[in-house]
Motif scaffolding. Structure first.
Motif, mmCIF file in Angstrom:
data_model
loop_
_atom_site.group_PDB
_atom_site.id
_atom_site.type_symbol
_atom_site.label_atom_id
_atom_site.label_comp_id
_atom_site.label_asym_id
_atom_site.label_seq_id
_atom_site.Cartn_x
_atom_site.Cartn_y
_atom_site.Cartn_z
ATOM 1 N N PHE A 1 -38.095 37.769 0.634
ATOM 2 C CA PHE A 1 -38.390 36.377 0.974
ATOM 3 C C PHE A 1 -38.737 36.233 2.459
ATOM 4 O O PHE A 1 -39.725 35.593 2.824
ATOM 5 C CB PHE A 1 -37.193 35.489 0.636
ATOM 6 C CG PHE A 1 -37.318 34.074 1.137
ATOM 7 C CD1 PHE A 1 -38.115 33.163 0.489
ATOM 8 C CD2 PHE A 1 -36.645 33.678 2.291
ATOM 9 C CE1 PHE A 1 -38.241 31.865 0.964
ATOM 10 C CE2 PHE A 1 -36.754 32.396 2.770
ATOM 11 C CZ PHE A 1 -37.569 31.478 2.108
ATOM 12 N N LEU A 2 -37.914 36.846 3.322
ATOM 13 C CA LEU A 2 -38.171 36.742 4.760
ATOM 14 C C LEU A 2 -39.470 37.448 5.140
ATOM 15 O O LEU A 2 -40.221 36.975 6.003
ATOM 16 C CB LEU A 2 -36.994 37.333 5.539
ATOM 17 C CG LEU A 2 -35.670 36.552 5.448
ATOM 18 C CD1 LEU A 2 -34.564 37.291 6.196
ATOM 19 C CD2 LEU A 2 -35.834 35.143 5.997
ATOM 20 N N THR A 3 -39.719 38.587 4.491
ATOM 21 C CA THR A 3 -40.988 39.292 4.750
ATOM 22 C C THR A 3 -42.171 38.421 4.354
ATOM 23 O O THR A 3 -43.172 38.315 5.099
ATOM 24 C CB THR A 3 -41.023 40.616 3.976
ATOM 25 O OG1 THR A 3 -39.905 41.421 4.364
ATOM 26 C CG2 THR A 3 -42.314 41.369 4.249
ATOM 27 N N ALA A 4 -42.059 37.771 3.179
ATOM 28 C CA ALA A 4 -43.131 36.886 2.730
ATOM 29 C C ALA A 4 -43.300 35.707 3.676
ATOM 30 O O ALA A 4 -44.436 35.292 3.982
ATOM 31 C CB ALA A 4 -42.843 36.402 1.314
ATOM 32 N N ALA A 5 -42.160 35.160 4.162
ATOM 33 C CA ALA A 5 -42.222 34.019 5.084
ATOM 34 C C ALA A 5 -42.911 34.416 6.386
ATOM 35 O O ALA A 5 -43.760 33.679 6.910
ATOM 36 C CB ALA A 5 -40.809 33.503 5.351
ATOM 37 N N VAL A 6 -42.541 35.594 6.904
ATOM 38 C CA VAL A 6 -43.171 36.063 8.148
ATOM 39 C C VAL A 6 -44.652 36.294 7.938
ATOM 40 O O VAL A 6 -45.498 35.903 8.775
ATOM 41 C CB VAL A 6 -42.473 37.343 8.646
ATOM 42 C CG1 VAL A 6 -43.257 37.967 9.792
ATOM 43 C CG2 VAL A 6 -41.043 37.047 9.082
ATOM 44 N N LEU A 7 -45.010 36.923 6.820
ATOM 45 C CA LEU A 7 -46.421 37.158 6.528
ATOM 46 C C LEU A 7 -47.190 35.846 6.376
ATOM 47 O O LEU A 7 -48.345 35.728 6.821
ATOM 48 C CB LEU A 7 -46.562 37.993 5.251
ATOM 49 C CG LEU A 7 -46.115 39.459 5.352
ATOM 50 C CD1 LEU A 7 -46.198 40.145 3.993
ATOM 51 C CD2 LEU A 7 -46.961 40.215 6.378
ATOM 52 N N LEU A 8 -46.513 34.860 5.748
ATOM 53 C CA LEU A 8 -47.152 33.557 5.592
ATOM 54 C C LEU A 8 -47.401 32.895 6.940
ATOM 55 O O LEU A 8 -48.484 32.339 7.182
ATOM 56 C CB LEU A 8 -46.293 32.663 4.699
ATOM 57 C CG LEU A 8 -46.837 31.250 4.409
ATOM 58 C CD1 LEU A 8 -48.181 31.352 3.680
ATOM 59 C CD2 LEU A 8 -45.837 30.449 3.594
ATOM 60 N N VAL A 9 -46.387 32.968 7.817
ATOM 61 C CA VAL A 9 -46.543 32.394 9.161
ATOM 62 C C VAL A 9 -47.668 33.098 9.915
ATOM 63 O O VAL A 9 -48.518 32.465 10.556
ATOM 64 C CB VAL A 9 -45.214 32.474 9.938
ATOM 65 C CG1 VAL A 9 -45.425 32.118 11.407
ATOM 66 C CG2 VAL A 9 -44.182 31.551 9.324
ATOM 67 N N LEU A 10 -47.667 34.451 9.829
ATOM 68 C CA LEU A 10 -48.719 35.217 10.509
ATOM 69 C C LEU A 10 -50.094 34.886 9.940
ATOM 70 O O LEU A 10 -51.076 34.730 10.681
ATOM 71 C CB LEU A 10 -48.436 36.712 10.387
ATOM 72 C CG LEU A 10 -47.214 37.238 11.156
ATOM 73 C CD1 LEU A 10 -46.979 38.710 10.825
ATOM 74 C CD2 LEU A 10 -47.399 37.055 12.656
ATOM 75 N N LEU A 11 -50.156 34.802 8.589
ATOM 76 C CA LEU A 11 -51.427 34.495 7.964
ATOM 77 C C LEU A 11 -51.913 33.095 8.355
ATOM 78 O O LEU A 11 -53.102 32.887 8.673
ATOM 79 C CB LEU A 11 -51.305 34.617 6.444
ATOM 80 C CG LEU A 11 -52.579 34.332 5.632
ATOM 81 C CD1 LEU A 11 -53.689 35.331 6.022
ATOM 82 C CD2 LEU A 11 -52.290 34.405 4.136
ATOM 83 N N THR A 12 -50.956 32.137 8.339
ATOM 84 C CA THR A 12 -51.310 30.765 8.727
ATOM 85 C C THR A 12 -51.782 30.715 10.174
ATOM 86 O O THR A 12 -52.781 30.049 10.502
ATOM 87 C CB THR A 12 -50.101 29.834 8.528
ATOM 88 O OG1 THR A 12 -49.657 29.919 7.166
ATOM 89 C CG2 THR A 12 -50.459 28.397 8.858
#
Length: 526
Positions: free
Chosen positions: A495-506
């Motif tokens: 979940f945290l990895t996905a959240a970080v990736l989402l923030v980076l992607l955004t």
């Protein structure tokens, strides 16, 4: 006269007021596990508790009649009897000695796996025989047991405890086929060696790799045993949604038959109570014939070698190699040996069928303990401070002796070399002549004895604690209710990895859009 009568009545009233005898249902294991548990049961009986033991009618060590327990003997087809244990020992000896071609060794290993599978299937059959007997279960229910005491190296005890809705206390060193610590406590493989690895708590990189591989193999092996054998029994009696792998660690108290004088320091849990060496006690006087033999040793002293359980299964040339090495010692030797008497037995050696091991180890004339590395003998050697020459064979024996060797109290020799060179004789002579071995063992003995509460008293207290409070739920971590996925927070990490990736992607998309907008504005100006 009246004063005496009143005093006696008052004494009786006080005695009864402090005696809270309970009913304990015991699911024991065979062999050396039973020898130790038997001592604990006698202590429980002496405190007024009623003991009921489940056994098969073909049980080897566990007797049908005893003054301190009631035996519930179940007729079953499969059983762990003397023949079964003998076959297991023979297969183990052949495999460890490595005297057969590699193809034969694979066959022997396969045979050992089959024997272990048979063992656990016999346990499941015993459990089913009890739970399928409605009249027996009604009798057990009417007895109103206070708890189940079980050795979890066999998996049947927890199923019975859950079915009878009783608190569970584990008398434990192994759970199925692994060190019980791995089942309940955090176990970093970087410094906790898997049993059978032959490693200490200071491992090199390659050793840590091997340790990890061995752990995975052991984990898969136990998972297969649990899934193929215990899970169907568990589902049949406790419901299809009941997971044996989950309930097998759900004991209120784990009475762990080790301590950190012997074992490597490691993480533990609140409901783990360490009772290593609880069976050890001061030595009693020896039988007259043994005392006379021991005293005849003069200044050289005595070497004892109580290894009869498996030495009788060794080839004749190997038994002769051991006897020949013992014959070259200036010390007198007491050797427990049940097989064919080796031709090379020396005049200094007394061959016996049985010996009072604890009493001999506590005798001041004993200079050396030649041990196979069983947990019982290792703890008794520590308790009495006697140095050890080790001849390990299988299971945990090498690892047990390695712990003593690392602490400077033992010297290990490969059993396969005793008839090929002088390594066994040289190891005994080194331990006998180098005073550091005895000094180190006596230091371990002082550490072991320097406790605020005796190990046996701790065991008795916590068993009675569970009886008084109907369990010890406040000491049990929730880890046993979690899947490995949740326990290791894999879902959280994902979940945290996905959240970080989402923030980076955004962020990337925002910067990209901003960059494009700036570029367009610049083009329009031009």
């Amino acid at each position: 006269m009246k004063l005496t009568v009143c005093s006696s009545v008052l004494l009786l009233l006080l005695t009864f007021s402090f005696c809270h005898g309970g009913n304990i249902f015991v699911f024991p294991a065979e062999g050396s596990h039973w020898i130790n548990m038997d001592i604990l049961l006698q202590a429980l009986h002496s405190r007024g508790h009623n003991i009921t033991i489940l056994r098969s009618t073909r049980s080897w060590y566990i007797k049908a009649n005893a003054s301190y327990y009631n035996a519930l003997s179940m007729p079953v087809e499969k059983s762990i009897d003397e023949t079964f244990i003998t076959n297991l020992m023979k297969a183990g000896v052949q495999f460890v000695l490595g005297t057969t071609p590699w193809l034969s060794s694979i066959n022997i290993l396969t045979k050992m796996v089959d024997i272990i599978t048979y063992l656990h299937s016999a346990v499941c059959e015993l459990v089913s025989a009890v739970l399928d007997d409605a009249a027996l279960m009604k009798t057990l229910e009417d007895t109103k047991f206070d708890l189940v005491l079980s050795d979890p190296c066999w998996g049947g005890g927890v199923i019975l405890a859950k079915y009878m809705k009783l608190p569970l206390v584990y008398y434990v060193r192994w759970q199925i086929g692994e060190d019980a610590h791995f089942g309940i406590a955090p176990s970093p493989l970087s410094y906790i060696p898997v049993t059978g690895s032959g490693f200490t708590d200071r491992m090199t990189f390659l050793q840590r790799v091997k340790n990890m591989i061995l752990y995975l193999v052991t984990y898969i092996q136990n998972d297969v045993i649990s899934g193929r054998l215990y899970q169907p029994t568990c589902a049949k009696y406790l419901g299809p949604d009941c997971d044996f792998n989950q309930i097998k660690t759900d004991a209120d108290i784990w009475l762990m038959r080790t301590d950190f004088v012997f074992d490597y320091p490691r993480p533990t849990m609140p409901n783990v109570v360490y009772i290593g060496g609880f069976q050890c006690k001061p030595a009693k006087p020896l039988p007259e014939h043994l005392e006379e033999f021991v005293q005849s040793s003069g200044e050289h002293g005595v070497v004892i070698m109580p290894m009869g359980t498996f030495v009788s299964e060794l080839p004749d040339d190997m038994a002769n190699g051991i006897a020949a090495a013992l014959a070259k010692l200036p010390q007198k030797v007491i050797w427990r040996y049940k097989g064919k008497r080796p031709a090379s037995v020396g005049n200094n050696t007394l061959v016996v069928d049985w010996m009072p091991q604890n009493d001999l180890l506590g005798h001041p004339k004993i200079k050396l303990f030649v041990a196979h590395g069983g947990t019982n003998g290792v703890h008794e050697a520590i308790y009495h401070g006697v140095p050890v020459a080790g001849l390990p064979m299988y299971f945990d024996q090498y690892d047990n002796l390695l712990r003593l060797q690392e602490r400077g109290g033992a010297k290990i020799v490969s059993i396969s070399t005793v008839d090929k060179d002088d390594s066994f004789l040289e190891a005994m002579q080194e331990v006998l002549t180098d005073p550091s071995y005895r000094e180190n063992m006596q230091r371990l003995s002082r550490l072991h004895r320097d406790q605020p509460v005796e190990p046996m008293d701790k065991a008795l207290f916590w068993i009675e604690f569970v009886m008084r409070h109907k369990g010890a739920a406040h000491l049990k971590a929730q880890s046993y209710n979690m899947s490995w996925f949740t326990y290791h927070s894999v879902d959280v990490v994902l979940f945290l990895t996905a959240a970080v990736l989402l923030v980076l992607l955004t962020s990337f998309m925002f910067i990209r859009c901003l960059f494009r907008a700036l570029c367009k504005r610049k083009v329009k100006r031009e």
